[in-house]
Design a protein around this motif. Structure first.
Motif, PDB file in Angstrom:
ATOM      1  N   SER A  23      35.129  29.888  37.364  1.00  0.00           N
ATOM      2  CA  SER A  23      34.720  30.960  36.458  1.00  0.00           C
ATOM      3  C   SER A  23      33.222  30.957  36.169  1.00  0.00           C
ATOM      4  N   GLU A  97      43.130  36.508  40.899  1.00  0.00           N
ATOM      5  CA  GLU A  97      42.823  37.359  39.741  1.00  0.00           C
ATOM      6  C   GLU A  97      41.407  37.083  39.242  1.00  0.00           C
ATOM      7  N   LEU A  98      41.037  35.802  39.181  1.00  0.00           N
ATOM      8  CA  LEU A  98      39.695  35.431  38.734  1.00  0.00           C
ATOM      9  C   LEU A  98      38.635  35.920  39.719  1.00  0.00           C
ATOM     10  N   ASN A 100      38.779  38.450  41.704  1.00  0.00           N
ATOM     11  CA  ASN A 100      38.625  39.895  41.542  1.00  0.00           C
ATOM     12  C   ASN A 100      37.830  40.235  40.293  1.00  0.00           C
ATOM     13  N   GLU A 101      38.122  39.526  39.210  1.00  0.00           N
ATOM     14  CA  GLU A 101      37.430  39.787  37.945  1.00  0.00           C
ATOM     15  C   GLU A 101      35.936  39.520  38.061  1.00  0.00           C
ATOM     16  N   HIS A 102      35.581  38.435  38.746  1.00  0.00           N
ATOM     17  CA  HIS A 102      34.176  38.031  38.847  1.00  0.00           C
ATOM     18  C   HIS A 102      33.487  38.573  40.096  1.00  0.00           C
ATOM     19  N   GLN A 103      34.222  39.306  40.917  1.00  0.00           N
ATOM     20  CA  GLN A 103      33.674  39.909  42.139  1.00  0.00           C
ATOM     21  C   GLN A 103      33.028  38.844  43.031  1.00  0.00           C
TER      22      GLN A 103
END
Length: 246
Positions: A23, A97-98, A100-103
């Motif tokens: 993250s 999912e992470l 995708n969220e953080h590109q």
């Protein structure tokens, strides 16, 4: 473009292969992560370098004896630092999912499943299922030391770029046959096996070259000057800004 891969996430700042380690990658200017995936008894794909819990959790035993419900009892962070107490052993689905969220861009290393070929096939199918959720804007590379498994993955996912991984002692004259059998686009080498002539030979054959694990700035500079495309590092946050993308 010289690529830095955050090896198992920012693994010098947070416990390796955890959501915490992944993250914080982008905030340190790194666009690519590298992760390891293996499989539980019920087919759940998890992010873990080892096929046992012993080194990086508060438990012991084989991943292949676990089911997804067991993950709630595992602490994968307190060994690294008090602030990571209760850190979960992540599923591949959670990592995607992470990402995708953080590109982020992602190199997925499929582990050489020690539980045999049927479990290897279960792992491959689980990885494919997880990657169906990956954002189309993320770049993807799938690698493996087990070139039989990598060839099987490529057979099932011909549109995905794959990389043949080699240990230092295993990189020999037959590397090209392995790469061709997997329809690979990249070769991943142990730093101990890399010299200028080897890089030139692989590049001349049309493959990208990425090297693991490089935590020395001078060595990284040398490798990039030889034509290496990327390096895997535990200390990407310490590299000069010329290497960082964000």
């Amino acid at each position: 473009m010289k690529t830095l891969f955050a090896h198992r996430g920012m693994s010098s700042l947070a416990p390796e292969n955890t959501l915490s380690a992944f993250s914080i990658v982008k905030s340190h200017g790194i666009g690519w992560i590298e992760c390891d995936v293996d499989v539980l008894a019920d087919g759940t794909v998890v992010v873990s370098h080892d096929d046992t819990l012993d080194r990086c959790t508060d438990k012991t035993g084989s991943l292949y004896a676990l089911n997804q419900s067991d993950l709630t009892t595992i602490d994968a962070g307190s060994w690294f630092g008090d602030e990571f107490s209760g850190e979960p052993l992540p599923t591949f689905e959670q990592l995607i999912e992470l990402v995708n969220e953080h590109q982020l861009n992602i190199n997925v290393e499929i582990k050489s499943c020690a539980a045999g070929w049927p479990m290897t096939l279960k792992l491959i199918d689980g990885v494919i299922k997880g990657l169906e959720q990956l954002s189309p804007t993320s770049e993807l590379l799938v690698s493996c030391f087990n070139h039989l498994a990598l060839a099987e993955f490529k057979r099932k996912q011909p549109h995905v770029d794959v990389a043949c991984l080699f240990e230092a002692e295993d990189f020999g004259h037959d590397w090209l046959s392995s790469a061709q059998s997997c329809s690979a686009s990249a070769i991943h080498l142990n730093d101990l096996s890399v010299d200028k002539e080897t890089v030139a030979r692989i590049k001349a054959a049309g493959y990208r070259v990425n090297v693991y694990t490089v935590n020395d700035f001078a060595r990284a500079n040398q490798l990039f000057n030889w034509g290496v495309d990327g390096i895997f590092t535990d200390i990407g946050h310490e590299f000069p800004s010329r290497y960082r993308q964000y």
